[in-house]
Design an enzyme around this catalytic site. Structure first.
Site, PDB file in Angstrom:
ATOM      1  N   SER A  19     -38.486  31.332  20.865  1.00 27.45           N
ATOM      2  CA  SER A  19     -38.785  29.719  21.506  1.00 27.45           C
ATOM      3  C   SER A  19     -40.005  29.713  22.508  1.00 27.45           C
ATOM      4  CB  SER A  19     -37.542  29.435  22.403  1.00 27.45           C
ATOM      5  OG  SER A  19     -36.547  29.253  21.562  1.00 27.45           O
ATOM      6  N   LYS A  68     -23.405  27.866  24.151  1.00 25.36           N
ATOM      7  CA  LYS A  68     -23.637  26.544  23.860  1.00 25.36           C
ATOM      8  C   LYS A  68     -22.326  25.696  24.126  1.00 25.36           C
ATOM      9  CE  LYS A  68     -26.812  27.299  19.765  1.00 25.36           C
ATOM     10  NZ  LYS A  68     -26.885  26.845  18.573  1.00 25.36           N
ATOM     11  N   ALA A 131     -17.295  29.203   9.079  1.00 23.43           N
ATOM     12  CA  ALA A 131     -16.452  27.995   9.867  1.00 23.43           C
ATOM     13  C   ALA A 131     -16.616  28.041  11.232  1.00 23.43           C
ATOM     14  CB  ALA A 131     -15.058  27.937   9.408  1.00 23.43           C
ATOM     15  N   GLY A 133     -19.291  28.144  15.032  1.00 27.90           N
ATOM     16  CA  GLY A 133     -19.984  26.929  15.741  1.00 27.90           C
ATOM     17  C   GLY A 133     -21.105  26.622  14.983  1.00 27.90           C
ATOM     18  N   LYS A 159      -9.415  28.283   9.498  1.00 27.71           N
ATOM     19  CA  LYS A 159     -10.733  27.706  10.274  1.00 27.71           C
ATOM     20  C   LYS A 159     -11.569  26.618   9.244  1.00 27.71           C
ATOM     21  CE  LYS A 159     -11.494  31.239  13.410  1.00 27.71           C
ATOM     22  NZ  LYS A 159     -12.571  32.224  14.173  1.00 27.71           N
ATOM     23  N   TYR A 215     -32.647  33.929  10.501  1.00 26.32           N
ATOM     24  CA  TYR A 215     -33.965  34.217   9.989  1.00 26.32           C
ATOM     25  C   TYR A 215     -34.569  35.776  10.020  1.00 26.32           C
ATOM     26  CZ  TYR A 215     -35.255  34.034  15.000  1.00 26.32           C
ATOM     27  OH  TYR A 215     -35.478  34.347  16.559  1.00 26.32           O
TER      28      TYR A 215
END
Length: 269
Positions: A19, A68, A131, A133, A159, A215
């Protein structure tokens, strides 16, 4: 104390995060200087770390694994995307002192597919593997692009059924899948240990794009599996990473970066 606008990414671990490099490129496009740091918050210490950051001049933050859901709980206000996803990856300090949470993961994925790879989602049949987050966070935006059909599958079928009910999509057991999917998106975490989803190679026979949300090396096993079994095009999630970062940057600063040159820059590192 720095007078530059301060931003950060919170995670644990977070030393690997790309980031800072990505946001530095966005700032160059805007023609400004910013400060962007990695902050490794202790498990159990996320709320305090975020509070300290904003109290000492922080303007906005990205949030990655495993915080998150905590970021969602911490936010005073939420975007519709964040409410649908049940998770927050972007925090901004509002002028009234409140924290607003947003989720830009779905935007990052959809923009990479439609704008960078020039593959329409509209009227396509999409298969989501996993399934957790990560998958839940992208379903709302995928639905906005009006695909013909979204199918979700997961090792634990219950899920997948839960998310299918929540978002009005279809859940199919892994063992029952065959071909007929235009876009296949892998949101399982198995690639981190080299594991493949327990699906038939036949699912790739009509596939226009096989996409892994992670990635780099972690995506290789799935992408090789997809390509060797008929997927016309494969891609890791670097473009999604850059795309979600660009959407965060826009929320913070009102500037929309061009993601294409930044994706190429990150590939060259």
């Amino acid at each position: 104390m720095t007078t530059l606008p301060r931003y950060a990414v919170f995670g644990n671990p977070v030393a690997h995060s790309k980031s800072p490099q990505i946001h530095r490129q966005f700032a160059l496009q805007e023609g400004v200087d910013i400060e962007y740091e990695r902050i490794c918050a202790d498990i159990g210490g996320f709320a305090q770390a975020v509070s300290t950051f904003f109290e000492t001049g922080g303007c906005g933050a990205n949030v990655t694994v495993p915080f998150k859901q905590e970021a969602f709980d911490l936010a005073d206000e939420h975007s519709e995307r964040a409410l649908a996803a049940g998770a927050v990856n972007t925090l901004i300090l509002l002028k009234n002192g409140k924290l607003r949470g947003d989720n830009t993961d779905g935007i990052g994925l959809a923009n990479d597919i439609t704008q960078v790879k020039n593959i329409a989602i509209e009227d396509k049949t999409i298969l989501l593997l996993g399934a957790g987050g990560a998958v839940r966070g992208v379903i709302p935006v995928l639905k906005e692009h009006r695909p013909a059909r979204i199918v979700i599958t997961n090792r634990t079928h219950a899920k997948a059924e839960e998310l299918a009910r929540l978002f009005g999509i279809e859940a199919v057991p892994m063992a029952d899948l065959n071909g007929g999917f235009d876009i296949i998106i892998n949101g399982t975490s198995g690639g981190l240990s080299g594991q493949l989803p327990a699906v038939s190679p036949e699912i790739f026979r009509d596939c226009r794009l096989a996409y892994d949300m992670v990635y780099g090396e972690a995506a290789l096993a799935f992408l090789n599996f997809a390509q060797s079994n008929g997927a016309a095009e494969v891609s890791d999630g670097l473009g999604m990473l850059v795309g979600q970062a660009a959407a965060s940057y826009h929320i913070w600063r009102g500037f929309t970066p061009d993601i294409r040159p930044v994706i190429e820059y990150m590939k060259a590192l």
